[in-house]
Design a protein around this motif. Structure first.
Motif, PDB file in Angstrom:
ATOM      1  N   ASP A 197       0.928  -1.066   0.060  1.00  0.00           N
ATOM      2  CA  ASP A 197       0.048   0.045  -0.146  1.00  0.00           C
ATOM      3  C   ASP A 197       0.777   1.383   0.062  1.00  0.00           C
ATOM      4  OD1 ASP A 197      -2.472  -1.692   0.026  1.00  0.00           O
ATOM      5  OD2 ASP A 197      -2.675  -1.332   2.224  1.00  0.00           O
ATOM      6  N   LYS A 225       2.622   1.589  -3.515  1.00  0.00           N
ATOM      7  CA  LYS A 225       1.631   2.200  -4.340  1.00  0.00           C
ATOM      8  C   LYS A 225       1.267   3.734  -4.331  1.00  0.00           C
ATOM      9  CE  LYS A 225      -3.236   1.539  -6.091  1.00  0.00           C
ATOM     10  NZ  LYS A 225      -4.288   0.939  -5.964  1.00  0.00           N
ATOM     11  N   GLU A 226       1.328   3.931  -3.033  1.00  0.00           N
ATOM     12  CA  GLU A 226       0.864   5.474  -2.762  1.00  0.00           C
ATOM     13  C   GLU A 226       2.280   6.393  -3.326  1.00  0.00           C
ATOM     14  OE1 GLU A 226       0.650   8.307   1.383  1.00  0.00           O
ATOM     15  OE2 GLU A 226      -0.494   6.455   1.104  1.00  0.00           O
TER      16      GLU A 226
END
Length: 150
Positions: A27, A30-31
């Motif tokens: 996550d 991805k950010e």
């Protein structure tokens, strides 16, 4: 069967914990890897901003040198494909568009110029200064067209 054989619940618990950490890291990656820009139609305006930096210095021809092209690539990758700076693949179509801006008939030099950009940014103060100056000029150029967040 061996009577002392037991299921290793600690191993299963460790795997579960690791899976959760991998998910969290995924996550975060991805950010962090989200591009700031996605509209490739802005590339000509970004290229013009880049060239202005060298025009102000009185050396517009330097904008096409390989060393300075790398500075442009650093800014473009940061804006459009930050994962590429971390070793991932460049966003589809970006290499071709940048090649066209420089009047190149192949995109191979663009790929070759991307290697080691982060190392150069960290190692060479003049490279870092110019990249930051170009980045600021690009942001100033685009400020009316979008909101850029870091």
């Amino acid at each position: 069967m061996n009577e002392s054989a037991k299921i290793n619940i600690g191993k299963v618990a460790a795997l579960k914990k690791l899976r959760e950490k991998v998910s969290e890291l995924s996550d975060v990656m991805k950010e962090l890897g989200e591009p700031i820009l996605d509209d490739l139609a802005l590339l000509p305006a970004i290229y013009e901003a880049y060239k202005r930096v060298f025009q102000r210095r009185g050396c517009p021809d330097e904008a096409t040198s390989v060393r300075n092209r790398k500075k442009f690539l650093m800014v473009v990758l940061y804006l459009y494909s930050p994962k590429a700076l971390a070793g991932d693949r460049m966003r589809m179509g970006l290499r071709k568009k940048v090649s066209e801006l420089f009047g190149l008939t192949t995109s191979t030099p663009i790929s070759d110029n991307c290697a080691g950009l982060i190392v150069q940014y960290h190692a060479y103060a003049d490279f870092r200064r110019d990249v930051d100056l170009i980045f600021q000029e690009v942001l100033n150029t685009l400020e009316d067209k979008l909101i850029v967040t870091d």
